[in-house]
Design a protein around this motif. Sequence first.
Motif, PDB file in Angstrom:
ATOM      1  N   ALA A   9     -36.966  37.240  -4.238  1.00  0.00           N
ATOM      2  CA  ALA A   9     -36.004  37.568  -4.582  1.00  0.00           C
ATOM      3  C   ALA A   9     -35.026  37.637  -4.501  1.00  0.00           C
ATOM      4  O   ALA A   9     -34.776  37.478  -3.170  1.00  0.00           O
ATOM      5  CB  ALA A   9     -36.482  39.203  -5.131  1.00  0.00           C
ATOM      6  N   LYS A  69     -33.417  39.047  -1.638  1.00  0.00           N
ATOM      7  CA  LYS A  69     -34.026  39.665  -0.481  1.00  0.00           C
ATOM      8  C   LYS A  69     -34.471  38.804   0.379  1.00  0.00           C
ATOM      9  O   LYS A  69     -34.962  37.388   0.394  1.00  0.00           O
ATOM     10  CB  LYS A  69     -35.026  40.880  -1.393  1.00  0.00           C
ATOM     11  CG  LYS A  69     -34.677  41.432  -1.976  1.00  0.00           C
ATOM     12  CD  LYS A  69     -36.126  42.104  -3.041  1.00  0.00           C
ATOM     13  CE  LYS A  69     -35.349  43.262  -3.582  1.00  0.00           C
ATOM     14  NZ  LYS A  69     -36.646  44.300  -4.602  1.00  0.00           N
ATOM     15  N   SER A  80     -48.573  44.291  -3.123  1.00  0.00           N
ATOM     16  CA  SER A  80     -48.042  44.165  -4.423  1.00  0.00           C
ATOM     17  C   SER A  80     -49.109  43.903  -5.542  1.00  0.00           C
ATOM     18  O   SER A  80     -48.580  44.090  -6.942  1.00  0.00           O
ATOM     19  CB  SER A  80     -46.262  44.115  -4.200  1.00  0.00           C
ATOM     20  OG  SER A  80     -46.678  42.633  -3.677  1.00  0.00           O
ATOM     21  N   LYS A 109     -44.764  41.287 -14.274  1.00  0.00           N
ATOM     22  CA  LYS A 109     -43.540  42.456 -13.974  1.00  0.00           C
ATOM     23  C   LYS A 109     -42.206  41.759 -13.379  1.00  0.00           C
ATOM     24  O   LYS A 109     -42.583  41.029 -13.270  1.00  0.00           O
ATOM     25  CB  LYS A 109     -43.491  43.237 -12.883  1.00  0.00           C
ATOM     26  CG  LYS A 109     -45.481  43.921 -13.029  1.00  0.00           C
ATOM     27  CD  LYS A 109     -45.669  45.144 -11.768  1.00  0.00           C
ATOM     28  CE  LYS A 109     -47.162  45.751 -11.724  1.00  0.00           C
ATOM     29  NZ  LYS A 109     -46.869  46.403 -11.280  1.00  0.00           N
ATOM     30  N   GLU A 134     -40.344  42.610 -11.397  1.00  0.00           N
ATOM     31  CA  GLU A 134     -39.641  42.938  -9.794  1.00  0.00           C
ATOM     32  C   GLU A 134     -40.650  41.547  -9.553  1.00  0.00           C
ATOM     33  O   GLU A 134     -40.553  41.470  -8.481  1.00  0.00           O
ATOM     34  CB  GLU A 134     -41.096  43.725  -8.871  1.00  0.00           C
ATOM     35  CG  GLU A 134     -42.155  44.632  -9.832  1.00  0.00           C
ATOM     36  CD  GLU A 134     -41.835  45.442 -10.601  1.00  0.00           C
ATOM     37  OE1 GLU A 134     -41.154  45.740 -12.059  1.00  0.00           O
ATOM     38  OE2 GLU A 134     -43.155  46.727 -10.958  1.00  0.00           O
ATOM     39  N   ASP A 135     -41.542  40.745 -10.159  1.00  0.00           N
ATOM     40  CA  ASP A 135     -42.369  39.645  -9.862  1.00  0.00           C
ATOM     41  C   ASP A 135     -41.455  38.413  -9.460  1.00  0.00           C
ATOM     42  O   ASP A 135     -41.765  37.160  -9.955  1.00  0.00           O
ATOM     43  CB  ASP A 135     -43.302  39.336 -10.366  1.00  0.00           C
ATOM     44  CG  ASP A 135     -44.703  40.336 -10.257  1.00  0.00           C
ATOM     45  OD1 ASP A 135     -44.984  40.388 -11.032  1.00  0.00           O
ATOM     46  OD2 ASP A 135     -44.919  40.842  -9.488  1.00  0.00           O
ATOM     47  N   THR A 136     -40.080  38.447 -10.198  1.00  0.00           N
ATOM     48  CA  THR A 136     -38.929  37.474 -10.473  1.00  0.00           C
ATOM     49  C   THR A 136     -38.693  36.978  -8.519  1.00  0.00           C
ATOM     50  O   THR A 136     -38.392  37.454  -8.381  1.00  0.00           O
ATOM     51  CB  THR A 136     -37.552  38.280 -11.051  1.00  0.00           C
ATOM     52  OG1 THR A 136     -38.283  38.479 -12.050  1.00  0.00           O
ATOM     53  CG2 THR A 136     -36.457  37.005 -11.294  1.00  0.00           C
ATOM     54  N   SER A 145     -37.859  42.079 -18.830  1.00  0.00           N
ATOM     55  CA  SER A 145     -38.091  43.150 -19.434  1.00  0.00           C
ATOM     56  C   SER A 145     -38.228  43.523 -21.090  1.00  0.00           C
ATOM     57  O   SER A 145     -38.150  42.417 -21.558  1.00  0.00           O
ATOM     58  CB  SER A 145     -37.769  44.246 -18.483  1.00  0.00           C
ATOM     59  OG  SER A 145     -36.249  44.053 -18.805  1.00  0.00           O
TER      60      SER A 145
END
Length: 125
Positions: free
Chosen positions: A39, A42, A62, A86, A88-90, A125
Motif C-alpha cells: 500500500a 507502507k 488480514s 475492503k 484497506e486492501d487497496t 468506500s
Amino acid sequence: VQLQASGGGLVQAGGYLRLSCAASGRTFRDYHMGWFRQAPGKEREFVTTIRWNDGRTYYADSVNGRFTTSRDNAKNTVYLQMNSLKPEDTAVYYCAAVRSDTIGVPTHSSMYVYWGQGTKVTVSS
C-alpha cells in the motif's frame, strides 16, 4: 521465471476481483508461488502462498476467509480470488516465486527469487 500479473482495477467495498499471474521461462513446477501487496507509504506485506505439488495454501490473517489462491500448473498460472474487499486492501499486488526446496512457510519477501511487475487494486468506500 518471468511473471506477469494482471486483473487489478477499481472496485467498491464488498466487491471482488480475480488476479492472475502467468509464468514463463523455467519450470513452473519447481516453485511455490506467493502474493504480496504494498500500500502507499507502507512496506510490502505477505498475502498468501501456495505450494506447487499439493496445492497447500497459507494466508495472512488480514485476508484469511476472504481471499483464495489457486494454481493451474498446466497453464503456468496462479490466481488470487479476492472477495469482500475492503478499502484497506487497496495496494499494488505482486506475484512472486520461491524455490520449492525452501524450508518452512515462505512468508518473507526475501525468500522469493522472482517477482512480477505488480497490478494495482483500488477499493473505494
